[in-house]
Enzyme design. Structure first.
Site, PDB file in Angstrom:
ATOM      1  N   ASP A  59       0.863  -1.185   0.000  1.00 35.90           N
ATOM      2  CA  ASP A  59       0.000   0.000   0.000  1.00 35.90           C
ATOM      3  C   ASP A  59       0.897   1.232   0.000  1.00 35.90           C
ATOM      4  O   ASP A  59       1.484   1.559   1.023  1.00 35.90           O
ATOM      5  CB  ASP A  59      -0.891  -0.047   1.249  1.00 35.90           C
ATOM      6  CG  ASP A  59      -1.641   1.230   1.532  1.00 35.90           C
ATOM      7  OD1 ASP A  59      -1.798   2.049   0.615  1.00 35.90           O
ATOM      8  OD2 ASP A  59      -2.044   1.414   2.699  1.00 35.90           O
ATOM      9  N   GLU A  70      -0.803  10.926   1.251  1.00 31.50           N
ATOM     10  CA  GLU A  70      -2.107  10.286   1.448  1.00 31.50           C
ATOM     11  C   GLU A  70      -2.233   9.731   2.856  1.00 31.50           C
ATOM     12  O   GLU A  70      -3.273   9.886   3.500  1.00 31.50           O
ATOM     13  CB  GLU A  70      -2.300   9.175   0.408  1.00 31.50           C
ATOM     14  CG  GLU A  70      -3.736   8.644   0.316  1.00 31.50           C
ATOM     15  CD  GLU A  70      -4.008   7.434   1.202  1.00 31.50           C
ATOM     16  OE1 GLU A  70      -5.155   6.966   1.225  1.00 31.50           O
ATOM     17  OE2 GLU A  70      -3.063   6.956   1.875  1.00 31.50           O
TER      18      GLU A  70
END
Length: 364
Positions: free
Chosen positions: A178, A210
Site C-alpha cells: 500500500d 495520502e
C-alpha cells in the site's frame, strides 16, 4: 507484464518514503518513466504527473507514493528514541518490529522497536497492547551524542524496515504494498498509454501525503481540473478467517471496484462512485470476460474523497487490488490482480470517447 509489475513493485517497496518524505520513491518512478521516453513534471509538494493528450473528458488516474510510519519525537540520553505516529499504524503489531531511521541514502540507521523481555513480563501485561507513545527504538547507539552524530534529529522519518519477497508463484509480501502496488500499475499503464493512437486526455499522478492527511494530491487535482478521477489503492480481502465477515474479496480474484467507502472517526468522508463509471467498469469487465470484485466498506478512506469535491464536482471511482494485512509491516498482494487491474483500466479508458456522458440523468 506480470514480471515487469513484479520488478517495479518490489524495487519500489525497498525504498523508504514516509508521507512528506517521498522523494526517493518519486525519483525511482521518474527514472522508470524516463527510460520509456515518458515526460513527467512535479509540483512543490512532490506530486508527479505524466500526461497523455487526447480528446474527450479529462481523466486523472492516481496512486500514492507515500507510506505510513513515524517521526522521531524524543532522543534519550541513553540513545533510545521515542516516536510520534504518522498515519494509521497498528499499535498491536509494533513491539520487536524492525524499523529504518531515514537519515539519507547510504546513511540510514536500522533499529528495532523495544519489547519487554518475556521472562520479566507479569501476567497482567502479557495481553496488553502498548500505546505507541510508550514504545522506544533501539539503534545500538548508546548516547544522545552518538545519535546526533549519526544524523538523527527530532522529526527524522522512521518507517518499517523495507522488505519485499515473493511467496509462491504470484504473491508478494513486504512493506508498503500500500500503495507501491498502485504505483507499479500506473507505471505499466503509462507504458501502454505511450503507445496508443487515440483516446481521452489522461493524467497519471503519483501523489503524496495520502497516509498523512489524504489531501496531498489536491494541488495537482486543482491544476488538472479532471472530469473523471480514478484512484488506485488496496481493497480489503475477506479470504482469511479473521476477515471472513467483511465482504467477498479474495487474493487472485481479479481487480476490485469500491461501491461504497466511509470513514466516520472524525473525518466524515468517503466515496459513493459516479454511476457512469460503475457502468463503465462493469461493461468493460463483461465485454472482455474479466472478473470484477466488488467492495463496500466502512473504515476505509482515500484521497479521492476530497478530489471528488473539487471545482463543480468530479466523477470519481475507487479501483484497486485485493490485499491482506493492511498497514502492517508485511502486507500481501497477488501479481495476477495487478495484471487484471492494469488491463481493466487500459480497456476502460479506451471506451471513454468525446461523447462519454457524465450526466447523472443519462445513468438511470
Amino acid at each position: 507484464m506480470k514480471e515487469r509489475l513484479c520488478r517495479d513493485l518490489m524495487d519500489l517497496m525497498l525504498l523508504p518514503g514516509l508521507s512528506g518524505h517521498e522523494d526517493r520513491v518519486r525519483r525511482a518512478v521518474t527514472a522508470r518513466l524516463d527510460a520509456e521516453g515518458i515526460a513527467t513534471r512535479s509540483d512543490r509538494l512532490g506530486n508527479l504527473e505524466a500526461y497523455f493528450p487526447g480528446t474527450g473528458p479529462r481523466v486523472m488516474i492516481f496512486a500514492h507514493l507515500d507510506q505510513l510510519g513515524f517521526v522521531v519525537r524524543r532522543i534519550g540520553d541513553d540513545g533510545l528514541l521515542w516516536l510520534e505516529r504518522l498515519g494509521g499504524v497498528p499499535e498491536r503489531a509494533l513491539p520487536a518490529q524492525d524499523v529504518l531511521i531515514c537519515v539519507g541514502e547510504g546513511r540510514d540507521v536500522p533499529g528495532v522497536i523495544g519489547h519487554k523481555s518475556h521472562h520479566a513480563t507479569p501476567p497482567a501485561e502479557k495481553y496488553r497492547v502498548l500505546p505507541y507513545a510508550e514504545l522506544y527504538v533501539d539503534t545500538g547507539l548508546t548516547s544522545a551524542a552518538e545519535v546526533e552524530a549519526a544524523g538523527i534529529r527530532i522529526g527524522t522519518p522512521v518507517v518499517y524496515r523495507p522488505a519485499a519477497a515473493r511467496m509462491g508463484d504470484d504473491r508478494v509480501c513486504g512493506t508498503s504494498v500500500d500503495d507501491r502496488a498502485g504505483c507499479a500499475v500506473l507505471i505499466e499503464l503509462a507504458r501502454s498509454l505511450s503507445r496508443r493512437t487515440d483516446g481521452p486526455p489522461v493524467h497519471l499522478v503519483f501523489s503524496v501525503q495520502e497516509e498523512f492527511n489524504l489531501r496531498g494530491v489536491l494541488p495537482m487535482a486543482r491544476r488538472i481540473a479532471p472530469d473523471i478521477a480514478i484512484q488506485l489503492d488496496l481493497m480489503l480481502t475477506s479470504d482469511t478467517p479473521d476477515m471472513a465477515d467483511r465482504g467477498d474479496m479474495k487474493l487472485g480474484g481479479g481487480a476490485g471496484m469500491s461501491l461504497y467507502s466511509f470513514h466516520g472517526r472524525g473525518t466524515l468522508n468517503g466515496v459513493i462512485p459516479h454511476p457512469a463509471l460503475v457502468r463503465l467498469m462493469e461493461e468493460t469487465a463483461h465485454q472482455h470476460g474479466m472478473p470484477l470484485q466488488r467492495s463496500a466498506q466502512t473504515g476505509i478512506l482515500t484521497d479521492l474523497s476530497y478530489v471528488q469535491l473539487e471545482g463543480e464536482g468530479v466523477a470519481c471511482i475507487d479501483m484497486g487490488y485485493p490485499m491482506r494485512a493492511s498497514h502492517s509491516a508485511r502486507e500481501i498482494c497477488d501479481l495476477s490482480d495487478l495484471v487484471a487491474l492494469t488491463e481493466m483500466l487500459d480497456r476502460a479508458i479506451a471506451r471513454i470517447g468525446p461523447d462519454f456522458s457524465l450526466n447523472r440523468d443519462d445513468c438511470t
